[in-house]
Design a protein around this motif. Structure first.
Motif, short mmCIF file in Angstrom:
data_model
loop_
_atom_site.label_atom_id
_atom_site.label_comp_id
_atom_site.label_asym_id
_atom_site.label_seq_id
_atom_site.Cartn_x
_atom_site.Cartn_y
_atom_site.Cartn_z
N ALA A 45 0.83 -1.20 0.00
CA ALA A 45 0.00 0.00 0.00
C ALA A 45 0.87 1.25 0.00
N SER A 46 1.97 1.22 0.72
CA SER A 46 2.87 2.37 0.78
C SER A 46 3.57 2.60 -0.56
N VAL A 47 3.96 1.53 -1.21
CA VAL A 47 4.60 1.65 -2.52
C VAL A 47 3.62 2.24 -3.53
N THR A 48 2.40 1.75 -3.52
CA THR A 48 1.37 2.27 -4.43
C THR A 48 1.11 3.74 -4.16
N ALA A 49 0.98 4.10 -2.89
CA ALA A 49 0.76 5.51 -2.52
C ALA A 49 1.94 6.37 -2.95
N GLY A 50 3.14 5.89 -2.78
CA GLY A 50 4.33 6.64 -3.19
C GLY A 50 4.35 6.91 -4.67
N ARG A 51 3.95 5.93 -5.45
CA ARG A 51 3.90 6.12 -6.91
C ARG A 51 2.86 7.16 -7.28
#
Length: 63
Positions: A45-51
């Motif tokens: 979820a954090s990776v997706t949000a970062g993108r």
């Protein structure tokens, strides 16, 4: 704690500058999730949000 506050402040500011953005609410959700015992999927979820945040920020740069 100050890093979390900084992230919330930055996402609130970005929300104000990107039409239709909901980055602040997503950051709140991720921070709540990280403090709970049910943090399964937090990394993804954090990776997706970062993108999404990166795309929003780059979209604000002059061309």
């Amino acid at each position: 704690m100050s890093c979390g506050h900084t992230a919330l402040t930055a996402m609130g500011m970005l929300d104000q500058n990107v039409v239709g953005a909901s980055l602040l609410s997503e950051e709140r959700r991720l921070q709540s999730l990280s403090l709970s015992s049910g943090a399964a999927g937090l990394w993804d979820a954090s990776v997706t949000a970062g993108r999404e945040r990166f795309r929003a920020a780059v979209g604000r740069l002059p061309r």
